[in-house]
Design a protein around this motif. Structure first.
Motif, PDB file in Angstrom:
ATOM      1  N   ASN A   1     -42.892  47.522  35.573  1.00 22.74           N
ATOM      2  CA  ASN A   1     -42.717  46.094  35.317  1.00 22.74           C
ATOM      3  C   ASN A   1     -43.482  45.261  36.341  1.00 22.74           C
ATOM      4  N   VAL A   2     -43.349  45.615  37.608  1.00 21.56           N
ATOM      5  CA  VAL A   2     -44.004  44.858  38.675  1.00 21.56           C
ATOM      6  C   VAL A   2     -45.523  44.935  38.556  1.00 21.56           C
ATOM      7  N   LEU A   3     -46.051  46.052  38.063  1.00 23.52           N
ATOM      8  CA  LEU A   3     -47.495  46.245  37.983  1.00 23.52           C
ATOM      9  C   LEU A   3     -48.113  45.647  36.721  1.00 23.52           C
ATOM     10  N   THR A   4     -47.322  45.377  35.710  1.00 23.18           N
ATOM     11  CA  THR A   4     -47.865  44.918  34.426  1.00 23.18           C
ATOM     12  C   THR A   4     -48.619  43.602  34.565  1.00 23.18           C
ATOM     13  N   MET A   5     -47.986  42.613  35.176  1.00 22.11           N
ATOM     14  CA  MET A   5     -48.616  41.297  35.294  1.00 22.11           C
ATOM     15  C   MET A   5     -49.893  41.343  36.130  1.00 22.11           C
ATOM     16  N   PRO A   6     -49.908  41.930  37.325  1.00 20.61           N
ATOM     17  CA  PRO A   6     -51.164  41.976  38.087  1.00 20.61           C
ATOM     18  C   PRO A   6     -52.284  42.690  37.340  1.00 20.61           C
ATOM     19  N   ALA A   7     -51.957  43.773  36.637  1.00 20.93           N
ATOM     20  CA  ALA A   7     -52.987  44.504  35.899  1.00 20.93           C
ATOM     21  C   ALA A   7     -53.600  43.631  34.819  1.00 20.93           C
ATOM     22  N   LEU A   8     -52.759  42.925  34.067  1.00 23.42           N
ATOM     23  CA  LEU A   8     -53.268  42.071  32.999  1.00 23.42           C
ATOM     24  C   LEU A   8     -54.091  40.912  33.552  1.00 23.42           C
ATOM     25  N   VAL A   9     -53.617  40.307  34.635  1.00 24.47           N
ATOM     26  CA  VAL A   9     -54.317  39.150  35.211  1.00 24.47           C
ATOM     27  C   VAL A   9     -55.666  39.565  35.786  1.00 24.47           C
ATOM     28  N   LEU A  10     -55.692  40.636  36.573  1.00 24.18           N
ATOM     29  CA  LEU A  10     -56.930  41.034  37.241  1.00 24.18           C
ATOM     30  C   LEU A  10     -57.948  41.609  36.255  1.00 24.18           C
ATOM     31  N   VAL A  11     -57.484  42.436  35.325  1.00 18.29           N
ATOM     32  CA  VAL A  11     -58.405  42.981  34.329  1.00 18.29           C
ATOM     33  C   VAL A  11     -58.926  41.867  33.427  1.00 18.29           C
ATOM     34  N   GLY A  12     -58.041  40.964  33.017  1.00 18.00           N
ATOM     35  CA  GLY A  12     -58.472  39.855  32.181  1.00 18.00           C
ATOM     36  C   GLY A  12     -59.476  38.962  32.878  1.00 18.00           C
ATOM     37  N   THR A  13     -59.256  38.684  34.167  1.00 20.57           N
ATOM     38  CA  THR A  13     -60.204  37.869  34.938  1.00 20.57           C
ATOM     39  C   THR A  13     -61.552  38.571  35.048  1.00 20.57           C
ATOM     40  N   ALA A  14     -61.520  39.873  35.293  1.00 14.61           N
ATOM     41  CA  ALA A  14     -62.768  40.632  35.398  1.00 14.61           C
ATOM     42  C   ALA A  14     -63.549  40.583  34.086  1.00 14.61           C
ATOM     43  N   VAL A  15     -62.854  40.742  32.969  1.00 14.01           N
ATOM     44  CA  VAL A  15     -63.517  40.686  31.662  1.00 14.01           C
ATOM     45  C   VAL A  15     -64.141  39.308  31.452  1.00 14.01           C
TER      46      VAL A  15
END
Length: 553
Positions: free
Chosen positions: A416-430
């Motif tokens: 749960n804690v990792l879901t938001m950072p992964a989505l935000v950082l990967v989305g920003t990179a894309v």
């Protein structure tokens, strides 16, 4: 004088929140635990053909929630696509498929990200039956998930049963959100907020020019957008618009609305788990984080670092003169500390450190105090991380509220804690490597990065505010942000419900000599530290390239 105004406004809101903490918290507790059903609730259950007294296992609770949310997305999508053929459209055209998808997901996930101007892209019917309805039910969904998690901690050996989703949904809407919204709407109408069904009309000014007078059911949507930590504005200027937020008093009232339920829910949680001290500790943690954020953001805007504010004498770009810097900073800290996203100033025009504070408020996971329900269950997960780390340091099995935190429990929390950072950082990179993503950025360099990061952080935390320089109403941005909003809302919800099911299946164990007290100031300090370190440090590299680099420049 400006500093005095800032302190007075914040102190007034804080005093009213303290006064409401006990009565509203107890009302929320009775709503979520009472046995009697009101007549209007029974009628709703008959229409839905559900048994409100049938306890659901966590999996059935999750399927009910996901099914309801899927229907919500579809309903808003169809309204947006067909609005030009429906009554009260005010001559507004239908949204394109990508735009309708984004709007539907946005409001059904309690995000209320708006790529469009409300007054020109959404007719009254879509505003009332689409957006306003979702403002109620998406907020109720968040509180329902919190209730399920609280039951997980409170119950002992119940085979994963965490309540009934339909009962929680209906009760929160009928007993909490609707009554408070009626009262709040009356207050706003009396203060000058518009409430009618008029289409825009053209007026001739004394000088012979033309001016459009806007109308619509504004007050009724304004109150639930703040109360339910939704944030979508009836007009493009959101709460900076004089027809949504006329004066400093309504501004303070709206800040109170968006903090009211998130700061009262810890009291309800304490009642549900049978220990009011636990609720106070969580509320104090939230208040500490929000107070620091408010102080830093207010300092940044009053100090006005940068050449342009120094030349103008104040950092007033993008702010309403009827509010000023202090009220704008308070609103910005509150709306990014919750998952509201409403704005009374343009966040893209905040000073570099002020914009950074607003961004960090979202990147902490919207837990200070966060959205209705979602903020508290996010903070409870961080509390579980805190007792787990403390248990590792002293060599004892971690426990929280009488439940052991084993491998499976901490795995669910970690995911749960990792879901938001992964989505935000990967989305920003894309967004920063795809030409269609770069085309939406107004600025290059650190501020351009901040524009993209802010958008993804806003979508990934159900916030909805934006740096206005980003051109987001394109197929690329509508699709990307829609996917991030959908995953960031429902993946954590399913994980939280799975954790609630595991906890409710456990037998409650009494506290022993090795149990870490979780109601003391020491634990509050640990929880604040874990929130800043475990979540905050994840984003230090990207923040260094964005707002920190811009501030140093």
């Amino acid at each position: 004088m400006t500093v005095l105004v800032a302190v007075t406004q914040a102190a007034l809101v804080a005093a009213l929140l303290v006064a409401a903490y006990r009565p509203l918290g107890d009302h929320l507790w009775r709503t979520l635990t009472g046995e009697r059903h009101l007549a209007v609730e029974r009628a709703g259950y008959r229409v839905m053909r559900v048994d409100p007294d049938a306890e659901q296992r966590w999996s059935a609770y999750a399927l009910s929630l996901l099914g309801f949310s899927t229907v919500s997305v579809l309903a808003v999508y169809l309204l947006a696509r067909w609005q030009d053929h429906l009554p009260l459209s005010s001559g507004v055209a239908a949204m394109d498929p990508a735009g309708a998808w984004n709007a539907a997901v946005s409001f059904a996930t309690n995000t209320n990200w708006q790529w469009f101007s409300g007054e020109s892209a959404a007719g009254h019917l879509l505003q009332m039956t689409g957006f306003a309805v979702q403002n109620f039910v998406s907020a109720a969904v968040g509180i329902a998930v919190l209730a399920a998690l609280a039951r997980g901690f409170a119950r002992s050996g119940t085979d994963g049963r965490v309540g009934n989703f339909w009962r929680d949904l209906v009760r929160v809407c009928v007993r909490v959100l609707l009554p408070l919204s009626v009262i709040g709407a009356i207050v706003l109408v009396s203060a000058g907020v518009v409430q009618n069904l008029h289409a825009p009309s053209e007026l001739t000014t004394l000088a012979g020019g033309a001016q459009h007078a806007l109308g619509g059911p504004v007050a009724s949507q304004e109150v639930i957008k703040e109360l339910g930590t939704n944030g979508g504005g009836f007009f493009n200027a959101n709460s900076a618009h004089p027809l949504e937020n006329p004066n400093p008093w309504t501004n303070a009232f709206e800040v109170l609305l968006l903090l009211l339920i998130p700061f009262s829910l810890p009291r309800a949680f304490g009642r549900m788990v049978g220990d009011l001290r636990q609720g106070r500790a969580i509320a104090l943690t939230m208040a500490t984080l929000l107070t620091v954020a408010t102080g830093l953001l207010t300092w940044a805007e009053l100090a006005g670092p940068g050449l342009a504010p120094a030349a103008a004498g104040a950092a007033m770009e993008g702010k309403e003169t009827r509010f000023g810097e202090a009220a704008s900073a308070l609103f910005a800290a509150a709306t990014t500390g919750t998952s509201t996203g409403a704005v009374n100033s343009m966040h893209d025009s905040l000073t570099a450190p002020g914009g950074g504070v607003a961004l960090v408020g979202m990147l902490l996971g919207e837990v200070a105090p966060g959205g209705v329900g979602s903020g508290l269950y996010g903070m409870l997960l961080l509390a579980v991380v805190t007792v787990f780390l403390a248990g590792l340091m002293v060599g004892r099995t971690p426990e929280y509220l009488g439940k052991k935190i084993g491998r499976q429990e901490i795995t669910l929390v970690a995911l749960n804690v990792l879901t938001m950072p992964a989505l935000v950082l990967v989305g920003t990179a894309v967004a920063l490597v795809v030409p269609a993503g770069l085309a939406g950025l107004q600025e290059d360099g650190p501020h351009g990065l901040s524009e993209a990061l802010y958008a993804l952080a806003s979508a990934g935390n159900n916030n909805g505010s934006a740096f206005g320089g980003l051109t987001s109403g394109t197929p690329f941005w509508n699709t990307l942000l829609g996917l991030v909003m959908l995953l960031a809302r429902f993946v954590p919800i399913v994980l939280v419900l799975a954790l609630a099911g595991r906890l409710s299946s456990q037998r409650t164990i009494p506290a022993g000599p090795g149990t870490l007290p979780t109601h003391t100031p020491l634990f509050v300090g640990l929880l604040v530290t874990v929130t800043l370190v475990v979540v905050g440090l994840t984003f230090v590299p990207v923040l260094s390239l964005g707002p920190i680099a811009e501030s140093l420049a």
